[in-house]
Design a protein around this motif. Structure first.
Motif, mmCIF file in Angstrom:
data_model
loop_
_atom_site.group_PDB
_atom_site.id
_atom_site.type_symbol
_atom_site.label_atom_id
_atom_site.label_comp_id
_atom_site.label_asym_id
_atom_site.label_seq_id
_atom_site.Cartn_x
_atom_site.Cartn_y
_atom_site.Cartn_z
ATOM 1 N N ASN A 1 0.817 -1.205 0.000
ATOM 2 C CA ASN A 1 0.000 0.000 0.000
ATOM 3 C C ASN A 1 0.853 1.258 0.000
ATOM 4 O O ASN A 1 0.563 2.209 -0.720
ATOM 5 C CB ASN A 1 -0.930 0.002 1.215
ATOM 6 N N VAL A 2 1.913 1.245 0.810
ATOM 7 C CA VAL A 2 2.780 2.420 0.868
ATOM 8 C C VAL A 2 3.469 2.617 -0.479
ATOM 9 O O VAL A 2 3.541 3.722 -1.009
ATOM 10 C CB VAL A 2 3.804 2.288 2.014
ATOM 11 N N ALA A 3 3.935 1.518 -1.071
ATOM 12 C CA ALA A 3 4.634 1.609 -2.359
ATOM 13 C C ALA A 3 3.727 2.248 -3.415
ATOM 14 O O ALA A 3 4.180 3.052 -4.228
ATOM 15 C CB ALA A 3 5.071 0.218 -2.814
ATOM 16 N N MET B 1 7.265 9.373 4.990
ATOM 17 C CA MET B 1 8.373 8.823 4.215
ATOM 18 C C MET B 1 8.824 9.763 3.121
ATOM 19 O O MET B 1 9.902 9.600 2.556
ATOM 20 C CB MET B 1 7.987 7.462 3.631
ATOM 21 N N GLN B 2 7.999 10.732 2.805
ATOM 22 C CA GLN B 2 8.404 11.710 1.793
ATOM 23 C C GLN B 2 9.042 12.920 2.453
ATOM 24 O O GLN B 2 9.270 13.927 1.803
ATOM 25 C CB GLN B 2 7.195 12.110 0.964
ATOM 26 N N ASN B 3 9.261 12.813 3.746
ATOM 27 C CA ASN B 3 9.935 13.850 4.504
ATOM 28 C C ASN B 3 9.328 15.229 4.259
ATOM 29 O O ASN B 3 10.003 16.139 3.807
ATOM 30 C CB ASN B 3 11.423 13.836 4.134
ATOM 31 N N ARG C 1 -2.128 4.896 10.822
ATOM 32 C CA ARG C 1 -0.675 4.931 10.930
ATOM 33 C C ARG C 1 -0.030 4.757 9.557
ATOM 34 O O ARG C 1 0.954 5.407 9.244
ATOM 35 C CB ARG C 1 -0.204 3.778 11.809
ATOM 36 N N ILE C 2 -0.587 3.841 8.754
ATOM 37 C CA ILE C 2 -0.022 3.620 7.411
ATOM 38 C C ILE C 2 -0.035 4.930 6.638
ATOM 39 O O ILE C 2 0.957 5.327 6.016
ATOM 40 C CB ILE C 2 -0.826 2.569 6.624
ATOM 41 N N GLU C 3 -1.191 5.609 6.699
ATOM 42 C CA GLU C 3 -1.322 6.861 5.943
ATOM 43 C C GLU C 3 -0.320 7.898 6.441
ATOM 44 O O GLU C 3 0.284 8.628 5.657
ATOM 45 C CB GLU C 3 -2.747 7.403 6.082
ATOM 46 N N ARG D 1 12.954 1.139 4.740
ATOM 47 C CA ARG D 1 12.800 2.527 5.167
ATOM 48 C C ARG D 1 11.458 2.700 5.903
ATOM 49 O O ARG D 1 11.356 3.433 6.885
ATOM 50 C CB ARG D 1 12.861 3.444 3.940
ATOM 51 N N LEU D 2 10.437 2.005 5.415
ATOM 52 C CA LEU D 2 9.128 2.068 6.055
ATOM 53 C C LEU D 2 9.232 1.630 7.510
ATOM 54 O O LEU D 2 8.728 2.290 8.416
ATOM 55 C CB LEU D 2 8.152 1.171 5.284
#
Lengths: 363, 523
Positions: free
Chosen positions: B111-113, B164-166, B156-158, B128-129
């Motif tokens: 999902n994150v990818a 992760m994109q800082n 939390r995933i969201e 990294r996740l």
């Protein structure tokens, strides 16, 4: 500048009424182009299609005769479609009704049976149509099979059954080997309304069906159920309405009306059972149902209009050598435009200037 | 209009993000009308307003999802034009939506990818996740499938996906709406940390206490316009509410005395399997609700509330008739219409498509639930006058605002449609009313009307069961509160002794399924 499709807050009544007319207009424009491509004068072709049939009494009667099965079938189909049940097999139900009703006519042939024959034929025709329509409906409810596919496939089964019967067991021994039954007895024939005319009792029945459809949909709780189940299935369930029951009910009604139309056609204008008793009434009725906005009065008007195209198409073939298939092209294009125009009831076009221009200018 | 500068000192000379006279027009409707907003680095900036005030439109413009009709966005003092969210992300703007966009059947990492624009390999990304989620105290197992996770974990995933994109600037849309009080506290710790790292946060909420606690600055929108920018810590919840709504909200008053009578709704050990694979099993639910009582059911969404509503309404039938008793009659096997005839009424969570048929008129929608009992249907024919009369009565009693006498349901605003639906059921004089999320997405005025109506109905002798995710609402109107967790219902607590902390623990499943929670904490 861009053109966007924007949702309306409420469905537009004006467009709901105008949409079939816009569709007819667009169809005529397309047909004009098609006639020109065929090398025919479009003005005279359209004249032959739409005006000539209205000009004489015989053609007017013939329009009513052709509209009778279309309207009867389309009323039933509209109930299905409103309930989100997609009966595409009215043609097969029509043929099954014709076959089942004809069975009585064939069996009583020359026996001097009384006036019970015709009512019995009509009843059996309607019953057979209903049972035949229940096959895809039950498959849908019980096994989740697509009713669109199963109802359509059953058309060919009915077609071939009829073919077999008139070429085999029911063939008229005096029929010079033509695939047809003997001409039905007078007690097995739908009476005409005018001496020597073509208009028959079936047209009156079609009008009664229209009135009954209007009352059912507009005034009764059953009609409301049908509409809610189609329009908002989850709300319908919350309202306590059973969608599966309605699929069975609407398919049964629709099949009965198609079967009734089938036996009336055979016992009326045709007079005997033979292949090709329907020029695709069951399919054309789908167009009639949508062109009439799934509304009984609308269907009556749409049925007459499409009957006009059948008659006009015959005229055009005779006088201008335009192939009869052009009529089917016409009907197909019409359905296409009707469905396209329907989106305008819930949506509207709006031209907007590309908005980021302002911001970009400042860049 | 007033403009007091925020209490926190700004660390830089220019705001990180500005909207200058930002206007968004939809046809003739002004969703945003010349909005000026300054968000500084190291600031948690609240965006307050009722539904329809223009909060979503504004943040969508900032995230590049809608193009402003007029005005401009500035990023670190420079004009910025965004043609889409990927451009916003490239600048360092991240967003966590209220409604998650996750695929249930995919893993966390997958999902994150899907949501990242980067070019790193799946393996690197997974690593990294894990690292990002651990360093922020937001533990996630990249290999778990989303459908197994709780709502809090899904959020939390969201959040991790955005982190992760800082991002320098993070937009959060009503993040605590789906969290227990304790989960919300954990989230606030994360947000404080992001702030201390120099990031800016735009925080959309209508929970005023939470905004007062967390945010340095608040911008309040009403009817598409900016009303004020203020320091929420210096305001009271009441003064913030007044700015949001524009008028005083009538206070909801319980009746002076209520007589608690006979049991009207009883559930006896109700067990029910879900009808879809990711639904919740109802396990051993029991309760007794008497006339004159309001029982609140709290719980994080997705813990079986929808399944319980379906079982109570009869949209799903129970195997054993005795598991649900309405007015002393075993009703577990009865259809929704039969239950209505026994005197039950139901208000589902979804207004459009469940509570009403959106494209049908109000009179037809009155018939939808009114046909089973009463005089709306006679010998199979609909009595149109009676259905219109029901619309008129609901309109009058509950102040339903609409353009004409009998419009389509979809044309009403959320608050007015909800008033109509609640009114439609209450005017049938039910003995039992089961209502789910009575004021979800409804403006404060309509919410007050609806809560008062529920109190009045109970005072008149009916038993009322309210499911809500809004703890404040339940505390305001309920006599007792029970909590749903993983398909089980806790014993009910008298509202007087049900503190937010106690309810929060129950919502997290602590006293019900301690083992499971410990297991979840491990992963």
């Amino acid at each position: 500048m861009q053109l966007i499709l924007e949702k309306r807050a409420e469905r537009s009544r004006t467009v709901a009424l105008a949409s079939p007319l816009i569709a007819i207009g667009l169809t005529i424009v397309t047909m004009t182009i098609l006639f020109m491509v065929l090398g025919k004068n479009p003005i005279s072709a359209l004249y032959v299609y739409f005006i000539v049939p209205l000009a004489d009494g015989y053609s007017l009667q013939e329009i009513a005769v052709k509209a009778t099965p279309l309207v009867m079938i389309a009323i039933g189909l509209s109930l299905c479609y409103l309930a989100n049940a997609w009966n595409i097999g009215a043609e097969g139900q029509f043929l099954m009704g014709a076959v089942a009703g004809s069975w009585i006519a064939v069996k009583t042939q020359g026996t001097g049976a009384g006036h019970w024959v015709l009512p019995a034929m009509l009843l059996l025709g309607a019953l057979a149509g209903a049972l035949y329509a229940l096959i895809p409906a039950i498959c849908k409810v019980r096994f989740g099979a697509s009713e669109i596919l199963t109802s359509l496939m059953l058309v060919y089964v009915a077609d071939l059954l009829l073919d077999y019967l008139v070429r085999g067991p029911w063939r008229d021994p005096q029929g010079f080997n033509f695939p047809t039954t003997a001409e039905f007895d007078p007690v097995a024939t739908v009476p005409t309304l005018i001496e020597g005319g073509r208009l028959h009792l079936g047209s009156i029945l079609a009008l009664i069906v229209v009135a009954a459809g209007a009352v059912l949909l507009g005034k009764t709780i059953k009609g409301f159920e049908i509409r809610v189940v189609g329009a908002a299935p989850r709300a319908a369930r919350f309202g306590g309405f059973n969608a599966n029951q309605l699929i069975l009910l609407t398919f049964a009604i629709s099949g009965a009306l198609s079967g009734l139309a089938g036996i009336i056609e055979v016992a009326g204008p045709v007079g005997h059972l033979q292949p090709g008793i329907s020029p695709g009434y069951g399919f054309t009725a789908i167009i009639v149902a949508f062109l009439g906005r799934l509304n009984p009065i609308g269907i009556l008007i749409a049925g007459l209009f499409l009957a006009l195209t059948f008659i006009g198409g015959e005229q055009a073939q005779i006088t201008m050598k335009i192939p009869l298939d052009v009529t089917k092209v016409f009907q197909g294009i019409l359905l296409f435009y009707v469905l396209a125009c329907d989106s305008l009831i819930l949506y509207r076009f709006r031209i907007v200037s590309s908005s980021p221009q302002v911001a970009r200018g400042a860049h | 209009m007033r403009d007091t500068t925020s209490a926190a000192p700004h660390t830089s000379a220019t705001p990180l993000l500005q909207t200058v006279g930002l206007t968004k027009r939809y046809g003739s409707f002004l969703a945003n009308d010349k909005i000026d907003l300054d968000v500084w680095p190291q600031q948690i900036h609240a965006l307050l307003g009722e539904n329809g005030a223009g909060k979503s439109t504004l943040v969508k413009a900032i995230y590049g999802l809608v193009q402003p009709s007029e005005g401009e966005l500035r990023w670190e003092g420079q004009t910025m034009v965004l043609s889409g969210p990927s451009q916003a992300r490239a600048r360092g703007i991240g967003m966590v939506f209220q409604h998650f966009s996750l695929f249930d059947n995919l893993t966390v990492a997958e999902n994150v990818a899907l949501g990242l624009d980067g070019k790193e390999s799946f393996k690197e990304m997974s690593a990294r996740l894990e690292q990002v989620s651990r360093s922020y105290g937001l533990p996630l197992d990249p290999k778990r499938e989303v459908w197994q996770l709780s709502v809090g974990e899904r959020q939390r995933i969201e959040i991790v996906r955005a982190l992760m994109q800082n991002p320098k600037f993070l937009i959060l849309d009503e993040p605590t709406a789906v969290l227990t009080p304790q989960e919300a506290d954990q989230l606030f710790v994360v947000l404080e940390r992001l702030k201390s790292e120099g990031r800016a946060i735009l925080y959309i909420s209508h929970k005023l206490e939470e905004v007062k606690r967390l945010c340095d600055t608040a911008t309040i929108l009403r009817g598409g316009k900016k009303v004020s920018t203020c320091n929420p810590k210096a305001e009271t919840a009441a003064s913030l509410a007044r700015m949001m709504v524009g008028t005083e909200i009538k206070e909801v008053k319980p009746a002076a005395s209520r007589e608690i009578t006979v049991p009207r709704l009883v559930i006896n050990d109700l067990n029910l399997d879900p009808d879809d694979a990711h639904g919740v099993h109802l396990k051993g639910i029991s309760l007794e609700l008497r006339g004159g009582e309001i029982l609140g059911i709290a719980g994080v969404a997705g813990n079986g509330q929808d399944e319980l509503f379906a079982a109570l309404s009869g949209e799903r039938l129970a195997r054993d008739p005795g598991t649900i008793v309405i007015e002393g009659i075993a009703a577990g096997h009865l259809s929704i219409s039969r239950r209505r005839k026994l005197g039950a009424a139901f208000v589902p969570e979804e207004r459009l498509g469940h509570g009403t048929a959106p494209r049908m008129r109000l009179s037809e929608n009155a018939l939808l639930t009114g046909h089973a009992a009463g005089n709306m249907v006679q010998h199979g024919f609909v009595n149109t006058a009676a259905t219109l009369n029901a619309v008129d009565r609901a309109t009058e009693t509950f102040d339903v605002r609409k353009a004409k006498r009998d419009p389509e349901a979809a044309s009403l605003s959320g608050g007015n449609l909800q008033k109509f639906i609640v009114g439609r059921e209450i005017l049938r004089n039910p003995a039992v009313l089961v209502v789910s999320q009575p004021t979800w997405g409804v403006d404060a005025g309509a919410a007050a009307v609806i809560r008062q109506a529920l109190l009045d109905l109970a005072a008149a002798g009916a038993a009322v069961l309210v499911t809500s995710q809004d703890l404040d609402e339940l505390i305001e109107i309920s006599d007792r509160i029970a909590v749903m967790f993983h398909g089980r219902l806790s014993a009910s607590l008298p509202t007087a002794s049900a503190s937010r902390e106690k309810l929060g623990l129950l919502m997290g499943g602590s006293s019900l399924e301690t083992k499971e929670q410990a297991h979840a904490a491990d992963t």
